[in-house]
Design a protein around this motif. Structure first.
Motif, PDB file in Angstrom:
ATOM      1  N   ASP A 303      -7.713  28.272  61.707  1.00  0.00           N
ATOM      2  CA  ASP A 303      -7.552  27.019  60.965  1.00  0.00           C
ATOM      3  C   ASP A 303      -7.988  27.257  59.521  1.00  0.00           C
ATOM      4  O   ASP A 303      -8.597  28.276  59.199  1.00  0.00           O
ATOM      5  N   GLY A 304      -7.668  26.290  58.643  1.00  0.00           N
ATOM      6  CA  GLY A 304      -8.109  26.358  57.258  1.00  0.00           C
ATOM      7  C   GLY A 304      -6.944  26.308  56.289  1.00  0.00           C
ATOM      8  O   GLY A 304      -5.768  26.419  56.676  1.00  0.00           O
ATOM      9  N   ASP A 305      -7.250  26.149  55.013  1.00  0.00           N
ATOM     10  CA  ASP A 305      -6.212  26.043  53.994  1.00  0.00           C
ATOM     11  C   ASP A 305      -5.838  27.398  53.401  1.00  0.00           C
ATOM     12  O   ASP A 305      -5.092  27.465  52.431  1.00  0.00           O
ATOM     13  N   GLY A 306      -6.368  28.507  54.011  1.00  0.00           N
ATOM     14  CA  GLY A 306      -6.026  29.839  53.513  1.00  0.00           C
ATOM     15  C   GLY A 306      -5.006  30.555  54.371  1.00  0.00           C
ATOM     16  O   GLY A 306      -4.757  31.750  54.179  1.00  0.00           O
ATOM     17  N   LEU A 307      -4.409  29.821  55.332  1.00  0.00           N
ATOM     18  CA  LEU A 307      -3.381  30.445  56.170  1.00  0.00           C
ATOM     19  C   LEU A 307      -2.215  30.881  55.296  1.00  0.00           C
ATOM     20  O   LEU A 307      -1.699  30.113  54.488  1.00  0.00           O
ATOM     21  N   GLY A 308      -1.791  32.123  55.478  1.00  0.00           N
ATOM     22  CA  GLY A 308      -0.704  32.657  54.659  1.00  0.00           C
ATOM     23  C   GLY A 308      -1.186  33.324  53.393  1.00  0.00           C
ATOM     24  O   GLY A 308      -0.481  34.150  52.810  1.00  0.00           O
ATOM     25  N   ILE A 309      -2.385  32.933  52.924  1.00  0.00           N
ATOM     26  CA  ILE A 309      -2.956  33.580  51.729  1.00  0.00           C
ATOM     27  C   ILE A 309      -3.827  34.757  52.137  1.00  0.00           C
ATOM     28  O   ILE A 309      -3.856  35.785  51.450  1.00  0.00           O
ATOM     29  N   PHE A 310      -4.510  34.621  53.280  1.00  0.00           N
ATOM     30  CA  PHE A 310      -5.398  35.666  53.771  1.00  0.00           C
ATOM     31  C   PHE A 310      -5.019  36.032  55.198  1.00  0.00           C
ATOM     32  O   PHE A 310      -4.383  35.245  55.912  1.00  0.00           O
ATOM     33  N   MET A 311      -5.416  37.229  55.616  1.00  0.00           N
ATOM     34  CA  MET A 311      -5.265  37.649  57.009  1.00  0.00           C
ATOM     35  C   MET A 311      -6.490  38.456  57.404  1.00  0.00           C
ATOM     36  O   MET A 311      -7.244  38.937  56.546  1.00  0.00           O
ATOM     37  N   ILE A 312      -6.713  38.582  58.715  1.00  0.00           N
ATOM     38  CA  ILE A 312      -7.876  39.307  59.215  1.00  0.00           C
ATOM     39  C   ILE A 312      -7.430  40.257  60.318  1.00  0.00           C
ATOM     40  O   ILE A 312      -6.601  39.905  61.160  1.00  0.00           O
ATOM     41  N   ASP A 313      -7.973  41.470  60.284  1.00  0.00           N
ATOM     42  CA  ASP A 313      -7.717  42.483  61.309  1.00  0.00           C
ATOM     43  C   ASP A 313      -9.042  43.095  61.719  1.00  0.00           C
ATOM     44  O   ASP A 313     -10.007  43.083  60.951  1.00  0.00           O
ATOM     45  N   ALA A 314      -9.059  43.664  62.933  1.00  0.00           N
ATOM     46  CA  ALA A 314     -10.273  44.319  63.430  1.00  0.00           C
ATOM     47  C   ALA A 314     -10.273  45.794  63.034  1.00  0.00           C
ATOM     48  O   ALA A 314      -9.253  46.477  63.165  1.00  0.00           O
ATOM     49  N   ASP A 315     -11.412  46.251  62.530  1.00  0.00           N
ATOM     50  CA  ASP A 315     -11.606  47.676  62.281  1.00  0.00           C
ATOM     51  C   ASP A 315     -11.961  48.326  63.617  1.00  0.00           C
ATOM     52  O   ASP A 315     -12.993  48.026  64.213  1.00  0.00           O
ATOM     53  N   LYS A 316     -11.113  49.224  64.101  1.00  0.00           N
ATOM     54  CA  LYS A 316     -11.303  49.787  65.431  1.00  0.00           C
ATOM     55  C   LYS A 316     -12.562  50.628  65.532  1.00  0.00           C
ATOM     56  O   LYS A 316     -13.088  50.831  66.629  1.00  0.00           O
ATOM     57  N   ASP A 317     -13.057  51.154  64.408  1.00  0.00           N
ATOM     58  CA  ASP A 317     -14.254  51.988  64.442  1.00  0.00           C
ATOM     59  C   ASP A 317     -15.533  51.160  64.412  1.00  0.00           C
ATOM     60  O   ASP A 317     -16.480  51.438  65.156  1.00  0.00           O
ATOM     61  N   THR A 318     -15.574  50.149  63.558  1.00  0.00           N
ATOM     62  CA  THR A 318     -16.807  49.369  63.398  1.00  0.00           C
ATOM     63  C   THR A 318     -16.756  48.022  64.105  1.00  0.00           C
ATOM     64  O   THR A 318     -17.774  47.354  64.218  1.00  0.00           O
ATOM     65  N   GLN A 319     -15.566  47.609  64.585  1.00  0.00           N
ATOM     66  CA  GLN A 319     -15.360  46.307  65.228  1.00  0.00           C
ATOM     67  C   GLN A 319     -15.661  45.144  64.274  1.00  0.00           C
ATOM     68  O   GLN A 319     -15.976  44.035  64.709  1.00  0.00           O
ATOM     69  N   GLU A 320     -15.533  45.410  62.975  1.00  0.00           N
ATOM     70  CA  GLU A 320     -15.670  44.343  61.995  1.00  0.00           C
ATOM     71  C   GLU A 320     -14.334  43.640  61.809  1.00  0.00           C
ATOM     72  O   GLU A 320     -13.265  44.224  62.027  1.00  0.00           O
ATOM     73  N   GLY A 321     -14.420  42.390  61.362  1.00  0.00           N
ATOM     74  CA  GLY A 321     -13.224  41.666  60.963  1.00  0.00           C
ATOM     75  C   GLY A 321     -12.991  41.858  59.472  1.00  0.00           C
ATOM     76  O   GLY A 321     -13.838  41.481  58.654  1.00  0.00           O
ATOM     77  N   ILE A 322     -11.856  42.464  59.098  1.00  0.00           N
ATOM     78  CA  ILE A 322     -11.558  42.784  57.702  1.00  0.00           C
ATOM     79  C   ILE A 322     -10.610  41.713  57.158  1.00  0.00           C
ATOM     80  O   ILE A 322      -9.458  41.598  57.599  1.00  0.00           O
ATOM     81  N   ILE A 323     -11.100  40.920  56.213  1.00  0.00           N
ATOM     82  CA  ILE A 323     -10.282  39.865  55.596  1.00  0.00           C
ATOM     83  C   ILE A 323      -9.638  40.451  54.342  1.00  0.00           C
ATOM     84  O   ILE A 323     -10.327  40.984  53.464  1.00  0.00           O
ATOM     85  N   THR A 324      -8.306  40.347  54.260  1.00  0.00           N
ATOM     86  CA  THR A 324      -7.570  40.863  53.099  1.00  0.00           C
ATOM     87  C   THR A 324      -6.722  39.755  52.493  1.00  0.00           C
ATOM     88  O   THR A 324      -6.381  38.765  53.159  1.00  0.00           O
ATOM     89  N   ILE A 325      -6.374  39.945  51.227  1.00  0.00           N
ATOM     90  CA  ILE A 325      -5.557  38.980  50.501  1.00  0.00           C
ATOM     91  C   ILE A 325      -4.087  39.360  50.645  1.00  0.00           C
ATOM     92  O   ILE A 325      -3.728  40.534  50.556  1.00  0.00           O
ATOM     93  N   GLN A 326      -3.240  38.388  50.891  1.00  0.00           N
ATOM     94  CA  GLN A 326      -1.816  38.626  51.093  1.00  0.00           C
ATOM     95  C   GLN A 326      -0.950  38.086  49.955  1.00  0.00           C
ATOM     96  O   GLN A 326       0.215  38.458  49.839  1.00  0.00           O
ATOM     97  N   LYS A 327      -1.473  37.206  49.163  1.00  0.00           N
ATOM     98  CA  LYS A 327      -0.752  36.672  48.010  1.00  0.00           C
ATOM     99  C   LYS A 327      -1.693  36.634  46.810  1.00  0.00           C
ATOM    100  O   LYS A 327      -2.911  36.547  46.975  1.00  0.00           O
ATOM    101  N   GLU A 328      -1.113  36.692  45.624  1.00  0.00           N
ATOM    102  CA  GLU A 328      -1.935  36.679  44.415  1.00  0.00           C
ATOM    103  C   GLU A 328      -2.702  35.365  44.296  1.00  0.00           C
ATOM    104  O   GLU A 328      -2.186  34.293  44.628  1.00  0.00           O
ATOM    105  N   LEU A 329      -3.938  35.486  43.831  1.00  0.00           N
ATOM    106  CA  LEU A 329      -4.771  34.303  43.613  1.00  0.00           C
ATOM    107  C   LEU A 329      -4.613  33.827  42.175  1.00  0.00           C
ATOM    108  O   LEU A 329      -4.392  34.618  41.260  1.00  0.00           O
ATOM    109  N   ASP A 330      -4.766  32.514  42.004  1.00  0.00           N
ATOM    110  CA  ASP A 330      -4.648  31.921  40.666  1.00  0.00           C
ATOM    111  C   ASP A 330      -5.721  30.849  40.536  1.00  0.00           C
ATOM    112  O   ASP A 330      -5.636  29.794  41.167  1.00  0.00           O
ATOM    113  N   PHE A 331      -6.738  31.175  39.773  1.00  0.00           N
ATOM    114  CA  PHE A 331      -7.837  30.232  39.587  1.00  0.00           C
ATOM    115  C   PHE A 331      -7.352  28.903  39.025  1.00  0.00           C
ATOM    116  O   PHE A 331      -7.860  27.828  39.386  1.00  0.00           O
ATOM    117  N   GLU A 332      -6.374  28.959  38.131  1.00  0.00           N
ATOM    118  CA  GLU A 332      -5.854  27.730  37.521  1.00  0.00           C
ATOM    119  C   GLU A 332      -5.130  26.857  38.531  1.00  0.00           C
ATOM    120  O   GLU A 332      -5.000  25.643  38.337  1.00  0.00           O
TER     121      GLU A 332
END
Length: 624
Positions: A303-332
């Motif tokens: 859930d949240g308003d960042g769906l489509g802007i961010f995604m999360i995957d599991a690091d198979k070695d550390t079992q961490e959740g890695i959040i990455t950006i999928q679209k450019e951010l615009d502060f304005e």
């Protein structure tokens, strides 16, 4: 006087043997074990051996030879006429016999575990004649076992594993002890097992040595390894028995009995708006007390308003959740995003689902930070066109860039001269208008790709880049010419109307409708009597002969001017000269030689005159 363990065993077993055999001190040897004996000229006399039952206790440590038994033949009347001899395994070295009485003694300590019995042969001889009075007979001396070997775990120490939370009575491993004593006699080799260390968590079955769990719900996360000491005791565990021990290391193997849990209910991360797409924004991790595959995680944004802007995957070695950006951010455009993230085990054990859901959620807030961004062009690429006939200073087009930051700083333009080394173009620093700075030639460079730089006036280090592709439009500024350097020949025996060359033309210009060339002879050669030209109307022309009888001696080379006109507007023309050589040809019209003869003999000069001239030359040469 105190007796040692071995001496006590000897004493007890001697008493037992005495009681067992006191009533059977003599027995008759079965005839099947005797060799037949024949006396010369007579039938065999029926005789028999009589002796005690032979058993010898092992490990006898006395100072005197150990009495084994007595051999006696019924032929022996006790008058000393018979003597006994012994042969076979251990005769003389281990066992000795009194030749007069037949008494057998053991002279060395015997070990049943080394050899359990000895096979010997006995013979009774006439003392005077040294001849047998009985057939040679075979008998066995059996070594009687005592409990002198403790049980041993030949495969120890042991390691084993059992799943945590296993029910009481779950088999872990079986241990086995062996005892070198005689398993067919008494209880010396009868072993029972007991646990000396490892209670109350584990137990062992006394007869089989199978180790089992003894407590329910043993938790690997509380304690994952146990050291057990198992004892094996012979004599069925009775007092006086010998024992041996081994260790068993039991490891509780993991089962998926712990759900993942986020250590915090919420997280917050700040990221610059200039962060490139696919960059890592944050790493979060749910804790799981399990290990291995049971601790493997799956993360997802639920859930949240960042769906489509961010995604999360599991690091198979550390079992961490890695959040990455999928679209450019615009502060304005947007200054923060909120994500609700779920962590779940891949394979939950159904037995523990009653404890609750095997997943957990947390909230991640991502704050977008403003950065001073470089100017941005309104288009990624500006295509422009300009005629190669355009005058210097002509306006070609305009580019536009703006500062995306809220400050909206003014922008100044310049051309990256690495992309315009010859400085064909200029740009107005304030307006972005691009003009010509030099005359252009499409035939030299048909397309100019230049980079325009846009800099913030308040911060010149912030530079944006725009790309301009300027196409140079063609004008008809190049006259046509021969397509190649032709090597044209005509045979001396050529006939009128023969085609001796086909020509074509090229033009560096590229008219939109393609080339159309027109061919003709120049005005001063139109009425020549040697060659003619025919325009084939397909951008080629053919050269014909107009007469025969070409002679190299008269003229070896002809120069034919040809006029070519293109179809441009206005059209351009050129005169190109075709060089034609006269050649001597074979019957197939193939040129053999095209060189003119260097000297032609005068008509009427006789052979004799030529010889006289040659003689004079030779005479002159001889004088020098």
């Amino acid at each position: 006087m105190k007796l040692g363990r071995v001496e006590l065993c000897h004493f007890l077993q001697l008493i037992a043997l005495f009681l067992c055999f006191s009533g059977t001190s003599q027995a008759e040897l079965p005839r099947s074990r005797s060799q037949p004996y024949f006396q010369s000229g007579r039938s065999r006399t029926k005789r028999s051996w009589v002796w005690n039952q032979f058993f010898v206790l092992e490990e006898y440590m006395g100072s005197d030879p150990l009495y084994v038994g007595k051999l006696h033949s019924d032929v022996d009347k006790g008058d000393g006429s018979i003597k006994y001899i012994l042969s076979g395994e251990g005769a003389s070295s281990i066992f000795i016999i009194d030749e007069n009485t037949g008494d057998i003694h053991a002279t060395k300590r015997l070990d049943r575990e080394e050899q359990a019995y000895y096979t010997l042969r006995a013979q009774a001889l006439d003392r005077l004649t040294n001849k047998p009075v009985e057939p040679e007979s075979e008998f066995v001396i059996k070594i009687q076992d005592i409990n002198d070997n403790e049980p041993k775990f030949l495969d120890g120490p042991y390691t084993a594993g059992v799943p945590e939370m296993s029910p009481v009575g779950t088999s872990v491993v079986q241990v086995t002890a062996t005892d070198a004593d005689d398993p067919t006699y008494g209880n010396s080799a009868r072993v029972v097992y007991s646990i000396l260390q490892g209670q109350p968590y584990f137990s062992v079955e006394p007869k089989t040595g199978i180790i089992k769990t003894a407590l329910p719900n043993m938790d690997r996360e509380a304690k994952d390894q146990y050291l057990l000491v198992i004892q094996a005791k012979d004599m069925v565990g009775q007092n006086g028995g010998l024992s041996g021990t081994t260790s068993v290391t039991v490891t509780l193997t993991d089962v998926n009995d712990n759900p993942p849990r986020f250590p915090r209910r919420s997280y917050q991360y700040n990221v610059p708006e200039s962060l490139p797409v696919t960059s890592v924004v944050a790493r979060i991790k749910a804790a799981d007390a399990d290990i291995g595959v049971n601790a493997e995680m799956e993360y997802k944004i639920v859930d949240g308003d960042g769906l489509g802007i961010f995604m999360i995957d599991a690091d198979k070695d550390t079992q961490e959740g890695i959040i990455t950006i999928q679209k450019e951010l615009d502060f304005e455009a947007k200054t923060s995003y909120t994500l609700r993230i779920e962590a779940a085990n891949r394979d939950a054990d159904p037995r523990f689902l009653s404890l609750g859901p095997f997943s957990d959620t947390t909230t991640v807030k991502i704050i977008v930070e403003d950065v001073d961004e470089p100017p941005v062009f309104s288009s990624p690429l500006y295509p422009m066109e300009v005629s190669e006939a355009t005058q210097v200073g002509h306006i070609i087009g305009t580019v536009a860039a703006h500062d995306p930051d809220s400050s909206n700083s003014p922008v100044r333009y310049s051309i990256d001269r690495n992309t315009d080394l010859e400085r064909y173009f200029n740009i107005d620093a304030n307006s972005g208008v691009i003009t010509t700075a030099k005359s252009l030639d499409r035939e030299t460079n048909a397309i100019h790709n230049i980079t325009v730089l846009a800099m913030e006036s308040q911060n010149p280090s912030q530079v944006g880049r725009g790309y301009v592709a300027i196409t140079i439009l063609d004008i008809n500024d190049n006259a046509p010419e021969f397509a190649m350097d032709y090597e044209t020949t005509v045979c001396e025996n050529a006939q009128p109307g023969q085609v001796i060359q086909k020509i074509s033309a090229v033009d560096k210009d590229e008219p939109s409708n393609g080339h159309q060339f027109y061919f003709s002879l120049t005005t001063d050669t139109t009425n020549n009597h040697n060659f003619s030209l025919k325009d084939n109307k397909d951008n080629t022309a053919s050269i014909f002969t107009r007469r025969n009888g070409f002679r190299r001696q008269e003229q070896s080379v002809y120069y034919l001017p040809i006029f070519i006109v293109d179809s441009g507007s206005p059209s351009l023309s050129s005169t190109n000269t075709l060089t034609i050589r006269v050649c001597d040809c074979d019957a197939d019209g193939i040129a053999q030689t095209c060189n003119a003869e260097a000297y032609i003999l005068p008509a009427g000069l006789s052979t004799g005159a030529l010889i006289a001239i040659l003689a004079c030359v030779l005479t002159l040469l001889g004088r020098y």
